[in-house]
Scaffold this motif. Structure first.
Motif, mmCIF file in Angstrom:
data_model
loop_
_atom_site.group_PDB
_atom_site.id
_atom_site.type_symbol
_atom_site.label_atom_id
_atom_site.label_comp_id
_atom_site.label_asym_id
_atom_site.label_seq_id
_atom_site.Cartn_x
_atom_site.Cartn_y
_atom_site.Cartn_z
ATOM 1 N N ALA A 90 0.826 -1.210 0.000
ATOM 2 C CA ALA A 90 0.000 0.000 0.000
ATOM 3 C C ALA A 90 0.864 1.265 0.000
ATOM 4 O O ALA A 90 0.494 2.282 -0.585
ATOM 5 N N THR A 93 1.778 3.142 -3.260
ATOM 6 C CA THR A 93 0.771 3.927 -3.966
ATOM 7 C C THR A 93 1.254 5.341 -4.252
ATOM 8 O O THR A 93 1.861 5.984 -3.391
ATOM 9 N N SER A 125 -4.204 -1.482 -3.243
ATOM 10 C CA SER A 125 -5.263 -1.496 -2.237
ATOM 11 C C SER A 125 -6.022 -2.803 -2.309
ATOM 12 O O SER A 125 -6.201 -3.374 -3.399
#
Length: 126
Positions: A90, A93, A125
């Motif tokens: 994550a 990102t 995600s």
């Protein structure tokens, strides 16, 4: 003037993989180090150096956060550089930018880079 264009960004789940491409449509990348930077979501975020590949010997450099997961490469015959991203998290990102530095040494300082692409979005995600 170089015109760089990134592609390959997408939305993936944690643990997934993506390959980003950076193409220069007009001139050769032969004499340029090519760096990859990430800009996280939200306003005011700086572009953070992720990886780079030199033009002289293809030597590669990586931020500690991506070592062992990301691989940078180049195909000068195609005027293209790549960023292979595996085991995505994550925290990976963001918008990824490629940048070219004439005769560069793969500096981590974004100010050293002469030309930039428009960026490609990577979202990790579940």
């Amino acid at each position: 003037q170089l015109q760089l264009m990134e592609s390959g960004g997408d939305s993936v789940q944690p643990g997934g993989s993506l390959r980003l491409s950076c193409v220069n449509s007009q001139f050769s990348l032969d004499y340029y180090a090519v760096g990859w930077f990430r800009q996280g979501p939200g306003t005011g975020k700086e572009r953070v150096w992720v990886a780079c590949i030199k033009h002289t010997d293809g030597q590669q450099f990586y931020a500690d956060s991506v070592k062992g997961r990301f691989t940078v490469s180049r195909d000068d015959a195609r005027n293209t550089a790549y960023l292979e991203m595996n085991s995505l998290q994550a925290t990976d990102t963001g918008t990824y930018y490629c940048a070219a530095d004439l005769f560069g040494d793969c500096s981590m300082d974004r100010k050293e880079y002469d030309y930039w692409g428009q960026g490609t979005q990577v979202t990790v995600s579940s």
